[in-house]
Scaffold this motif. Structure first.
Motif, mmCIF file in Angstrom:
data_model
loop_
_atom_site.group_PDB
_atom_site.id
_atom_site.type_symbol
_atom_site.label_atom_id
_atom_site.label_comp_id
_atom_site.label_asym_id
_atom_site.label_seq_id
_atom_site.Cartn_x
_atom_site.Cartn_y
_atom_site.Cartn_z
ATOM 1 N N ARG A 28 -21.852 74.305 74.644
ATOM 2 C CA ARG A 28 -23.059 73.510 74.381
ATOM 3 C C ARG A 28 -23.545 73.640 72.942
ATOM 4 O O ARG A 28 -24.399 72.874 72.511
ATOM 5 C CB ARG A 28 -24.174 73.934 75.324
ATOM 6 N N LEU A 29 -23.044 74.627 72.220
ATOM 7 C CA LEU A 29 -23.446 74.802 70.837
ATOM 8 C C LEU A 29 -22.631 73.956 69.875
ATOM 9 O O LEU A 29 -22.890 73.974 68.674
ATOM 10 C CB LEU A 29 -23.313 76.279 70.439
ATOM 11 N N GLN A 30 -21.651 73.250 70.394
ATOM 12 C CA GLN A 30 -20.826 72.419 69.521
ATOM 13 C C GLN A 30 -21.653 71.253 68.981
ATOM 14 O O GLN A 30 -22.404 70.618 69.711
ATOM 15 C CB GLN A 30 -19.613 71.882 70.277
ATOM 16 N N ARG A 31 -21.518 71.010 67.731
ATOM 17 C CA ARG A 31 -22.202 69.900 67.078
ATOM 18 C C ARG A 31 -21.190 69.137 66.225
ATOM 19 O O ARG A 31 -20.309 69.724 65.612
ATOM 20 C CB ARG A 31 -23.344 70.388 66.179
ATOM 21 N N ALA A 32 -21.360 67.839 66.210
ATOM 22 C CA ALA A 32 -20.467 67.026 65.385
ATOM 23 C C ALA A 32 -20.762 67.258 63.911
ATOM 24 O O ALA A 32 -21.926 67.394 63.519
ATOM 25 C CB ALA A 32 -20.642 65.550 65.713
ATOM 26 N N PRO A 33 -19.743 67.349 63.066
ATOM 27 C CA PRO A 33 -19.986 67.497 61.625
ATOM 28 C C PRO A 33 -20.797 66.316 61.089
ATOM 29 O O PRO A 33 -20.590 65.180 61.497
ATOM 30 C CB PRO A 33 -18.572 67.527 61.026
ATOM 31 N N GLN A 34 -21.696 66.607 60.186
ATOM 32 C CA GLN A 34 -22.568 65.570 59.628
ATOM 33 C C GLN A 34 -21.848 64.841 58.494
ATOM 34 O O GLN A 34 -22.213 64.942 57.325
ATOM 35 C CB GLN A 34 -23.873 66.199 59.148
ATOM 36 N N TYR A 35 -20.759 64.147 58.833
ATOM 37 C CA TYR A 35 -19.982 63.390 57.856
ATOM 38 C C TYR A 35 -20.374 61.921 57.930
ATOM 39 O O TYR A 35 -20.442 61.353 59.017
ATOM 40 C CB TYR A 35 -18.481 63.512 58.131
ATOM 41 N N ARG A 36 -20.573 61.344 56.783
ATOM 42 C CA ARG A 36 -20.818 59.911 56.726
ATOM 43 C C ARG A 36 -19.493 59.165 56.580
ATOM 44 O O ARG A 36 -18.519 59.733 56.089
ATOM 45 C CB ARG A 36 -21.727 59.569 55.556
ATOM 46 N N LEU A 90 -13.157 61.735 45.630
ATOM 47 C CA LEU A 90 -13.530 61.531 47.027
ATOM 48 C C LEU A 90 -12.390 61.955 47.945
ATOM 49 O O LEU A 90 -12.618 62.563 49.002
ATOM 50 C CB LEU A 90 -13.894 60.061 47.255
ATOM 51 N N LEU A 91 -11.156 61.664 47.561
ATOM 52 C CA LEU A 91 -10.009 62.081 48.368
ATOM 53 C C LEU A 91 -9.880 63.592 48.390
ATOM 54 O O LEU A 91 -9.562 64.190 49.442
ATOM 55 C CB LEU A 91 -8.736 61.439 47.809
ATOM 56 N N TYR A 92 -10.115 64.264 47.255
ATOM 57 C CA TYR A 92 -10.088 65.722 47.210
ATOM 58 C C TYR A 92 -11.105 66.308 48.202
ATOM 59 O O TYR A 92 -10.788 67.226 48.965
ATOM 60 C CB TYR A 92 -10.399 66.212 45.786
ATOM 61 N N ARG A 93 -12.349 65.815 48.174
ATOM 62 C CA ARG A 93 -13.376 66.343 49.077
ATOM 63 C C ARG A 93 -13.004 66.090 50.533
ATOM 64 O O ARG A 93 -13.235 66.931 51.405
ATOM 65 C CB ARG A 93 -14.735 65.697 48.761
ATOM 66 N N TYR A 94 -12.456 64.934 50.786
ATOM 67 C CA TYR A 94 -12.069 64.591 52.162
ATOM 68 C C TYR A 94 -11.023 65.566 52.702
ATOM 69 O O TYR A 94 -11.072 65.986 53.864
ATOM 70 C CB TYR A 94 -11.530 63.156 52.181
ATOM 71 N N ILE A 95 -10.077 65.937 51.861
ATOM 72 C CA ILE A 95 -9.011 66.841 52.304
ATOM 73 C C ILE A 95 -9.516 68.272 52.411
ATOM 74 O O ILE A 95 -9.220 68.984 53.384
ATOM 75 C CB ILE A 95 -7.814 66.745 51.333
ATOM 76 N N THR A 96 -10.300 68.729 51.441
ATOM 77 C CA THR A 96 -10.784 70.107 51.472
ATOM 78 C C THR A 96 -11.768 70.351 52.610
ATOM 79 O O THR A 96 -11.923 71.493 53.059
ATOM 80 C CB THR A 96 -11.456 70.454 50.137
ATOM 81 N N GLN A 97 -12.446 69.319 53.086
ATOM 82 C CA GLN A 97 -13.339 69.471 54.239
ATOM 83 C C GLN A 97 -12.586 69.557 55.556
ATOM 84 O O GLN A 97 -13.207 69.788 56.601
ATOM 85 C CB GLN A 97 -14.321 68.294 54.293
ATOM 86 N N GLY A 98 -11.267 69.392 55.528
ATOM 87 C CA GLY A 98 -10.482 69.477 56.751
ATOM 88 C C GLY A 98 -10.572 68.254 57.625
ATOM 89 O O GLY A 98 -10.256 68.316 58.824
ATOM 90 N N ARG A 99 -10.935 67.119 57.047
ATOM 91 C CA ARG A 99 -11.110 65.922 57.859
ATOM 92 C C ARG A 99 -9.806 65.182 58.119
ATOM 93 O O ARG A 99 -9.778 64.246 58.895
ATOM 94 C CB ARG A 99 -12.104 64.981 57.174
ATOM 95 N N VAL A 100 -8.718 65.596 57.471
ATOM 96 C CA VAL A 100 -7.430 64.948 57.701
ATOM 97 C C VAL A 100 -6.745 65.542 58.921
ATOM 98 O O VAL A 100 -6.343 64.837 59.847
ATOM 99 C CB VAL A 100 -6.533 65.072 56.451
#
Length: 514
Positions: A318-326, A367-377
């Protein structure tokens, strides 16, 4: 040649100053910064303002100077030769000054048409804004004068509406509120009350008989006022507020069953998720050993509120929360990036950037660097938040994408309570289209809600039952309070223009004129 030019100039003067037709324009002079117009009255007989007797006997003359509408962005001064007449009736007033209806008013320094222009601008912009705009048009007035001109604009007195819309708006949020009344059929403003108490609305309804239907929200004060003043009137609850109340109850119910639907989504396995899981186990291990909340906070070096939040959650899911990614420009190329990094883990970011650039990517490499480093891929489908899931359940299926519809169906099928909740939402949405049979279907919906194991919806059903007549009217009659909500939206714009400096009297005047 001179005579023709003179005739043309006279004709042009008659066209430009056509609004002064009740006067005889004798001379128009260019004074540089302004234009001077001299005129006189026609010399006809005038009625005495007291006895009504006609007279043309002149006692004397005087000149009156007023401002007229600008010409070529220059001020126009109108000097009118007026007559003081003698009343022929014995015992009436001795003398009186003649007036020019439609052009001049008693004690005014502006003509009627100039006053109308000033009032129209002040009605939209009020004080400083109106003064600045009028200055650009050649009319120099202070902000105080524009406010006084606005207050002199008459408010049309409308007949008492058959269908009345009632709603409140904030004069100062959480401190002071006012009430706006409109004709729910024509959406014209009727009146603005200084507060939202039942006594004030009751007094207004008693002074203005004739209302047959009242559209309102769930306010108990408004319901009580209508009940006391108009016991035979039909009260109609606002359907938007009914749906909003359902949305709040659904959000609470979805959060309460997060342990069920959270297991259907792949859990997060990042560092933050691991820390959350470890902290939950530490706190609950101490609680099983009968360690107090304050002592847990001291041992784990956490705040007391954090310990309380973890202690209230029986399961870590229940503590799981979706990442606040736009949403970003990289999202459409996520599958390609994942496949490339799986096939070739050492591929450089610049190489990936060139590949998706050829496919139509328009973003930057940063933007691509941030996307990859955030683990969103590489990240799998993130766990959805209760609010997001509730939004998917409350959205019409036709307005959802295939992926959103699949996510909603998968998560709502995890437990019987979620299945019942989705079905109750669909059946309640059908009630928001007024028709004759909705009254019986509403009673069936309330019965089904009470039979389901959904405590948050039970409180909603109790509220609907307490206001049953108004809710029945809302789902069967075509009336609603949408027009009043629109007036409140425009009222917020008016209040932002006034910046809280003006009082309730001016605010009420602008609302009724808008």
């Amino acid at each position: 040649m001179d005579t023709a030019a003179g005739c043309d100039a006279a004709g042009l003067a008659r066209i430009v100053f056509a609004g002064l037709s009740p006067l005889v324009v004798e001379e128009v002079t260019d004074e540089g910064e302004w234009i001077l117009v001299r005129g006189r009255t026609t010399g006809q007989a005038v009625l005495c303002p007291d006895c009504g007797a006609a007279t043309a006997r002149v006692h004397g003359y005087h000149e009156r100077t007023v401002s007229d509408v600008c010409v070529d962005a220059r001020r126009v001064l109108l000097v009118v030769r007026m007559r003081r007449l003698v009343c022929p009736t014995y015992g009436c007033r001795l003398t009186f000054r003649e007036q020019v209806p439609g052009v001049l008013e008693r004690y005014q320094r502006r003509t009627m048409r100039l006053a109308g222009q000033v009032g129209a601008v002040a009605r939209e912009l009020a004080g400083r804004g109106a003064a600045r705009l009028l200055s650009e048009l050649g009319i120099r007035l202070s902000r105080h004068t524009t406010v006084r001109a606005l207050l002199r604009v008459p408010v049309a007195r409308l007949p008492v509406p058959r269908v009345l819309g009632v709603d409140d708006f904030a004069l100062r949020r959480r401190h002071r509120y006012a009430t706006v009344l409109i004709d729910a059929e024509t959406r014209r403003r009727v009146d603005v009350l200084p507060d939202r108490s039942a006594d004030t609305l009751e007094a207004w309804l008693r002074e203005h008989p004739g209302v047959q239907v009242v559209c309102r929200d769930g306010s108990g004060a408004y319901a009580e006022a209508v009940r006391r003043a108009l016991p035979d009137a039909v009260q109609v609850a606002d359907r938007w507020h009914l749906w909003s109340n359902l949305g709040k109850a659904v959000t609470k119910e979805v959060a309460a069953h997060s342990a069920c639907w959270a297991k259907a989504s792949l859990p997060q396995d990042g560092p933050r998720a691991q820390t959350t899981l470890q902290r939950w186990h530490q706190i609950h291990d101490l609680l099983q050993q009968r360690v107090g909340l304050l002592e847990c906070a001291r041992r784990l070096n956490l705040s007391l509120n954090t310990v309380k939040r973890y202690a209230r959650v029986p399961e870590p899911e229940r503590l799981q929360r979706a990442p606040q990614y736009r949403p970003t420009l990289v999202d459409p190329y996520r599958d390609h990036l994942r496949q490339r990094r799986t096939d070739e883990p050492a591929v450089s970011v610049l190489r990936l950037f060139a590949e998706i650039k050829d496919q139509g990517y328009q973003g930057s490499v940063n933007l691509l660097y941030r996307y990859i480093t955030q683990g969103r891929v590489e990240g799998d489908r993130p766990s959805i938040s209760p609010r997001r899931l509730a939004r998917l359940m409350l959205t019409h299926p036709d307005n959802l994408t295939d992926k959103q519809r699949t996510t909603r169906d998968d998560l709502t099928a995890t437990c019987p309570e979620m299945i019942d909740l989705a079905e109750l939402i669909r059946s309640f949405a059908g009630l928001l289209r007024p028709q004759d049979g909705n009254s019986e279907r509403l009673d069936q919906w309330i019965t089904a809600t009470r039979a389901a194991n959904l405590p948050c919806l039970h409180s909603l059903s109790r509220g609907l039952d307490q206001d049953r007549d108004a809710v029945h009217a809302a789902v069967t009659l075509p009336y609603h309070n949408g027009g009043t909500e629109g007036v409140n939206t425009k009222t917020k714009r008016i209040m932002r223009q006034m910046h809280g400096r003006a009082g309730f009297t001016l605010l009420r005047h602008r609302i009724l004129l808008s």
